[in-house]
Design an enzyme around this catalytic site. Structure first.
Site, PDB file in Angstrom:
ATOM      1  N   LYS A   7      44.803 -16.134  12.303  1.00 29.54           N
ATOM      2  CA  LYS A   7      44.716 -14.636  12.226  1.00 29.54           C
ATOM      3  C   LYS A   7      46.087 -14.168  12.981  1.00 29.54           C
ATOM      4  CE  LYS A   7      44.081 -14.108  16.946  1.00 29.54           C
ATOM      5  NZ  LYS A   7      45.236 -13.796  17.717  1.00 29.54           N
ATOM      6  N   ASP A  19      36.935 -14.734  20.288  1.00 30.50           N
ATOM      7  CA  ASP A  19      37.405 -14.608  18.714  1.00 30.50           C
ATOM      8  C   ASP A  19      36.829 -14.984  17.739  1.00 30.50           C
ATOM      9  OD1 ASP A  19      39.569 -13.081  19.679  1.00 30.50           O
ATOM     10  OD2 ASP A  19      41.054 -14.933  19.585  1.00 30.50           O
TER      11      ASP A  19
END
Ligand code: ATP
Length: 294
Positions: free
Chosen positions: A19, A145
């Site tokens: 990401k 996350d």
């Protein structure tokens, strides 16, 4: 069942995507030490591969193709697999082979994404029927996350990063990603951040609106990461890479997460490709990738 069919059933593979943070704001440090954040998260086309194989012997066995990353209890792949096995009482053995491509300690959530892939992979291979919500609820115990990595795509992450709002896919663009040859500890960056001294906060809501309306320029104009105030100061290469990318036509360039990875957003694949070739030939950083949003 032929042995070929059996092999297919007993072995599956999953990609774990990296990401970037298109925007990253830190609101405050909570009493428990965690930071409250507001981030625009985006999956990019750069991935690790995990191979899942059932084993006769009980237990979880993890291997990796990197000597610096053991497959033991310190590995987020192992920890996610252990948590799922304990929670669902899975007695059967499992082997996971991790092929690493995402730069490590880079601000690209490689470890969290590997853990997320374990949730998807074990859900499939053991037919656990976990919903996305269940996976996220367990996943946050591995890392803040991890829930986002389970979801993927474009999302607003709030709280400690676990409160997620899915957004419309960000407008199409091309990325040049460069990871300087330094390792950055996420904890040390957050520890050094003085949230009360931040003079400016990213326009996360404006970026969200720009994404929802499909405006690439509206999105790139608002790219900002408050953690640059710590990492960019420590490592001048970050500012140099951003400048390099902008000078070669990137609409904007930013550090991802706690760094040190820098990404540049380009409107065309050819502009990104030319910048990629030039950066590669200069040999200033070893890990350079041409990528896109997915
Ligand atoms: P984030 O963006 O979430 O801060 P990061 O990209 O900075 O993540 P990672 O590469 O995910 O950092 O991992 C940081 C550290 O976690 C590594 O240096 C390594 O010691 C440890 N780690 C444990 N499991 C893994 C894994 N499967 N992949 C990468 N690192 C792992």
């Amino acid at each position: 069942m032929s042995s070929g069919e059996k092999d297919r059933k007993d072995m599956i593979q999953r990609r774990a995507y990296a990401k970037i943070n298109l925007g990253l704001d830190v609101i405050r440090r909570r009493e428990d030490g965690y930071h409250e954040v507001r981030m625009i998260m985006q999956t990019v086309d750069l991935y690790d591969i995990l191979f899942f194989t059932r084993r006769e012997e009980a237990g979880i066995f993890v291997t990796t193709d990197r000597t610096e990353l053991p497959g033991d209890e310190s590995n987020l792949v192992y920890r996610a697999a252990r948590l799922i096995a304990d929670t669902y009482g899975i007695g059967q053995g499992l082997r996971i082979d991790l092929q690493k491509n995402i730069p490590m300690a880079a601000g690209m959530a490689g470890g969290s994404s590997d853990a997320a892939a374990v949730f998807h992979g074990m859900n499939e291979i053991f037919a656990l029927n976990m919903s996305e919500e269940e996976m996220c609820r367990l996943g946050v115990r591995i890392g803040a996350d991890v829930p986002y990595c389970i979801l993927g795509g474009t999302a607003l992450a709030e709280g400690i990063g676990e409160r997620l709002t899915r957004l419309r896919d960000a407008p199409q663009c091309f990325l040049l990603i460069a990871k300087p040859d330094i390792d950055v500890s996420t904890k040390s960056v957050y520890d050094s951040l003085q949230t009360d001294r931040l003079e400016h906060h990213p326009d996360i809501d404006g970026m969200r609106a720009a994404i929802e309306s499909g405006s690439l320029r509206g999105m790139t104009e608002r790219m900002e990461n408050v953690l640059e105030t710590v990492t960019e100061k420590r490592y001048p290469i970050i500012a140099q890479l951003k400048k390099f990318m902008k000078d070669r036509g990137a609409l904007n360039a930013l550090m991802s997460g706690s760094g040190p990875t820098v990404f540049g957003v380009f409107e065309t694949e050819s502009a990104a490709g030319e910048a990629y070739e030039e950066l590669k030939s200069r040999n200033v950083v070893r890990q350079v990738f041409l990528s896109a949003l997915i």
